[in-house]
Design an enzyme around this catalytic site. Sequence first.
Site, PDB file in Angstrom:
ATOM      1  N   LYS A 175     -39.797-132.828 -11.532  1.00 31.03           N
ATOM      2  CA  LYS A 175     -40.958-133.436 -10.876  1.00 31.03           C
ATOM      3  C   LYS A 175     -40.756-133.529  -9.374  1.00 31.03           C
ATOM      4  CE  LYS A 175     -43.199-135.980 -14.565  1.00 31.03           C
ATOM      5  NZ  LYS A 175     -43.737-137.272 -15.022  1.00 31.03           N
ATOM      6  N   LYS A 224     -47.444-123.402 -21.280  1.00 27.53           N
ATOM      7  CA  LYS A 224     -47.934-124.516 -22.069  1.00 27.53           C
ATOM      8  C   LYS A 224     -49.292-124.988 -21.529  1.00 27.53           C
ATOM      9  CE  LYS A 224     -45.748-128.837 -21.796  1.00 27.53           C
ATOM     10  NZ  LYS A 224     -44.712-129.807 -22.011  1.00 27.53           N
ATOM     11  N   LYS A 240     -53.304-129.507 -17.709  1.00 29.50           N
ATOM     12  CA  LYS A 240     -54.435-129.688 -16.816  1.00 29.50           C
ATOM     13  C   LYS A 240     -54.141-129.169 -15.422  1.00 29.50           C
ATOM     14  CE  LYS A 240     -57.001-133.268 -16.343  1.00 29.50           C
ATOM     15  NZ  LYS A 240     -57.496-134.643 -16.193  1.00 29.50           N
TER      16      LYS A 240
END
Length: 345
Positions: A112, A199, A202
């Site tokens: 992240k 995968k 959004k």
Amino acid sequence: MKRNERVLSAIQPTGDIHLGNYFGAIQNWVRLQDQYECIYGIVDYHAMTTPYKPDTLRANTWKMAFQLLACGIRPEHLFIQSMVPEHTELAWILGCVASYGEATRMTQFKDKAEQLRQSDKSAFISVGLFTYPVLQAADILIYKAHLVPVGKDQEQHLEFTRNIAVRFNHQFHSDYFPLPEPLFTETPKIKSLADPTRKMSKSLGEKHYLSILESPDIIRKRIRSAVTDTQPNPESISPGVENLFTLLRATGQEGIYSELLNQYRSGTLRYVDLKEAVAEALIKLLTPIRERYAEILANKKYYKNLIKDSSADIRNIAAQTLREVKDICGLLHAARTVKATDQNP
Ligand code: TRP
């Protein structure tokens, strides 16, 4: 018969639930409710670890709650994390028995942080993003959960949670926290419709995902334009076609699924028929969810109160654990709770 073990899982309030979330996790959460004592959280404190807007967070938290109800999660099993502030207090305490070295090895933090840096060289990386797994450990341990349904990507966080529990037990009070186990149920892994090697997510963009609230028109349109292949090869199925078959099977349409799979194997399948079948199966599955969601929105106030009440009930469990933990650790309790005016939007 329900088993005695307690199941705990949680999801970040990301806005819309997409098919990847639904088939990969939520559908399983719904089923687990009949097998175990389940507690599911919408973790808005976790959503603060990367840059966000307060109004969006608040709106997305309610939206996620309403969508989970529409999917069949029972209100008494659902809580909103910021309505149970004991999580953050326990997270502080657990942070003091969590290993710094182990925390620095968390791959989700590294991924992240890297993502943030890639979008902006001078990106801000918060301490909260780093201590995120400690808060996750608090989510689990505050309910003394035995089983945690999560994807493989959360395995390391579960291991971290177990190590925190082991160290707490060893340092203060043997056997206080049961050691939680991940529950890796085989769930369909849904890929992006536009890039089926990745995968469904959004963040990839509109063409890549379908929300569970989408209208029949959009469902048909998005599935029609899903990537397949031009040269079908019965020996090795292409990712896009495989994804469509996975979706069809996930909707529970076993009959049509095996019929079309046989056509595929014998080389007679037309992809338009496969797409048509997938779209219709999705519409059939999602229509009641969309209708229930509309009904919930029309009675928003009532459902908000339901979730506030269930969060308060679940908070009682958390508060009891925190009281015990504070005693065990040598911390003190306030004489009485401070009253505040209730202005929860
Ligand atoms: N980290 C989890 C995820 O990214 C979400 C989460 C937060 C969670 N707290 C949890 C999952 C506790 C299970 C248990 O999906």
